[in-house]
Design an enzyme around this catalytic site. Structure first.
Site, PDB file in Angstrom:
ATOM      1  N   HIS A 134      53.000  66.988  46.477  1.00  5.63           N
ATOM      2  CA  HIS A 134      51.681  66.756  46.397  1.00  5.63           C
ATOM      3  C   HIS A 134      51.092  65.451  47.329  1.00  5.63           C
ATOM      4  O   HIS A 134      50.061  65.653  47.992  1.00  5.63           O
ATOM      5  CB  HIS A 134      51.346  66.296  44.838  1.00  5.63           C
ATOM      6  CG  HIS A 134      49.961  65.749  44.539  1.00  5.63           C
ATOM      7  ND1 HIS A 134      48.916  66.494  43.910  1.00  5.63           N
ATOM      8  CD2 HIS A 134      49.412  64.456  44.689  1.00  5.63           C
ATOM      9  CE1 HIS A 134      47.754  65.943  43.803  1.00  5.63           C
ATOM     10  NE2 HIS A 134      48.152  64.754  44.295  1.00  5.63           N
ATOM     11  N   GLU A 135      52.046  64.608  47.239  1.00  2.00           N
ATOM     12  CA  GLU A 135      51.804  63.278  48.171  1.00  2.00           C
ATOM     13  C   GLU A 135      51.908  63.678  49.544  1.00  2.00           C
ATOM     14  O   GLU A 135      50.918  63.200  50.586  1.00  2.00           O
ATOM     15  CB  GLU A 135      52.640  62.194  47.850  1.00  2.00           C
ATOM     16  CG  GLU A 135      52.510  61.625  46.605  1.00  2.00           C
ATOM     17  CD  GLU A 135      51.048  61.355  46.163  1.00  2.00           C
ATOM     18  OE1 GLU A 135      50.385  60.655  46.990  1.00  2.00           O
ATOM     19  OE2 GLU A 135      50.650  61.620  45.019  1.00  2.00           O
ATOM     20  N   HIS A 138      48.603  65.394  50.758  1.00  2.68           N
ATOM     21  CA  HIS A 138      47.463  64.666  51.305  1.00  2.68           C
ATOM     22  C   HIS A 138      47.684  64.188  52.645  1.00  2.68           C
ATOM     23  O   HIS A 138      46.566  64.244  53.362  1.00  2.68           O
ATOM     24  CB  HIS A 138      47.777  63.300  50.429  1.00  2.68           C
ATOM     25  CG  HIS A 138      47.040  63.179  49.074  1.00  2.68           C
ATOM     26  ND1 HIS A 138      45.838  63.656  48.790  1.00  2.68           N
ATOM     27  CD2 HIS A 138      47.630  62.905  47.818  1.00  2.68           C
ATOM     28  CE1 HIS A 138      45.618  63.525  47.285  1.00  2.68           C
ATOM     29  NE2 HIS A 138      46.695  63.066  46.823  1.00  2.68           N
ATOM     30  N   GLU A 187      42.483  65.555  45.432  1.00  2.03           N
ATOM     31  CA  GLU A 187      43.638  65.758  44.349  1.00  2.03           C
ATOM     32  C   GLU A 187      43.838  67.448  44.361  1.00  2.03           C
ATOM     33  O   GLU A 187      44.913  67.848  44.287  1.00  2.03           O
ATOM     34  CB  GLU A 187      43.804  65.387  43.121  1.00  2.03           C
ATOM     35  CG  GLU A 187      43.560  63.441  43.212  1.00  2.03           C
ATOM     36  CD  GLU A 187      44.887  63.102  43.732  1.00  2.03           C
ATOM     37  OE1 GLU A 187      45.793  63.629  43.680  1.00  2.03           O
ATOM     38  OE2 GLU A 187      44.838  62.205  44.486  1.00  2.03           O
TER      39      GLU A 187
END
Length: 286
Positions: A134-135, A138, A187
């Site tokens: 997930h990071e 980004h 997100e």
């Protein structure tokens, strides 16, 4: 996820994947809206001018533990796999001693990921992989510059106010709501990127359920069907304008959407067939 699991379910990689192919439309729209807000470009310039990312980077070096092939090697493998799947240069990765489950990516010129010990304790191995991915998502979506603005909004507003005899403060205050709105919607894109990495719907849903329930030890008592039904109850609460106003106030200054809403948006992306079209996976396997 152990090496054995990885061998049993070989991960696909996407070296030519463009971020626009999977980004959530709300994220794209919110990003465009940010650039129309007076003063936003000025805030970005101040982030670069004052080197705010360097301050937090030095704090990480001093206070947290860096993940490497020798320090937390399992977490380092999750980082390597995520970067390989999404074709992202490997950033630095740190673990922070903090009981509050959280993770963030920071730094425009030199991105780095920070994950708290609380999040590690909450999630299982495959869900930790999802959180790392997930990071990395980004970074793939180029969110990090705007995140730097969001994380430093109070400081930046004060700097602008001093430089413009208070006018900058007024402009900065007008930026807070659209900035938080973008932050939440970014997100949703990172969740999609994480699913492209773990390539397993159940891993994502387990992550959201644990984030909502807050206890790894209680997960065996949770039911995904009941969890998804909560989403409908939340959506049905929009029947009156008053309820819509209440929803605005409980979400306006959140940095993340509620976990059940993240699950809803990701589930819709999966059931629409878009995830399988982009990933090339068989619906029976993911």
């Amino acid at each position: 996820m152990s090496d054995t699991v990885k061998k049993q379910r070989k991960l696909r990689t996407y070296p030519d994947l463009e971020r626009a192919a999977f980004m959530h439309p709300w994220d794209i729209k919110a990003t465009a809206a940010l650039h129309k807000v007076p003063g936003f470009d000025r805030l970005i310039a101040k982030v670069m001018e004052y080197g705010l990312e360097r301050v937090l980077f030095l704090q990480n070096i001093a206070d947290n533990v860096r993940v490497t092939d020798k320090m937390f090697p399992r977490l380092h493998r999750y980082l390597q796999w995520s970067c390989k799947v999404l074709a992202v240069p490997e950033p630095e990765f740190y673990i922070s001693m903090d009981p509050v489950p959280n993770a963030y990516t920071y730094g425009h010129t030199r991105p780095f990921i920070v994950m708290t010990s609380g999040l590690i304790e909450l999630l299982g191995e495959e869900e930790q992989f999802y959180a790392v991915a997930h990071e990395v998502g980004h970074i793939k979506c180029e969110h990090v510059l705007y995140t730097a603005v969001a994380m430093n909004i109070a400081t930046l507003v004060e700097i602008l106010g001093q430089a413009t005899l208070g006018l900058g403060s007024l402009l900065g205050k007008g930026l807070e709501l659209p900035l938080y709105d973008w932050w939440r919607k970014s997100e949703l894109s990172a969740d999609r990127a994480a699913l492209l990495c773990v390539q397993d719907r159940q891993v994502a849903m387990r992550s959201f359920m644990k984030l909502a329930g807050g206890a790894n030890k209680l997960f065996h008592e949770m039911d995904e069907g009941e969890f998804m039904r909560q989403i409908r109850a939340y959506e049905e609460a929009d029947e009156s304008n008053l309820n819509k106003i209440y929803k605005f106030f409980i979400t306006a200054f959140r940095t993340h959407p509620f976990p059940i809403m993240r699950a809803k948006h990701l589930d819709e992306w999966i059931t629409s067939g878009e995830f399988y079209r982009i990933s090339g996976l068989d619906p029976n396997d993911a």
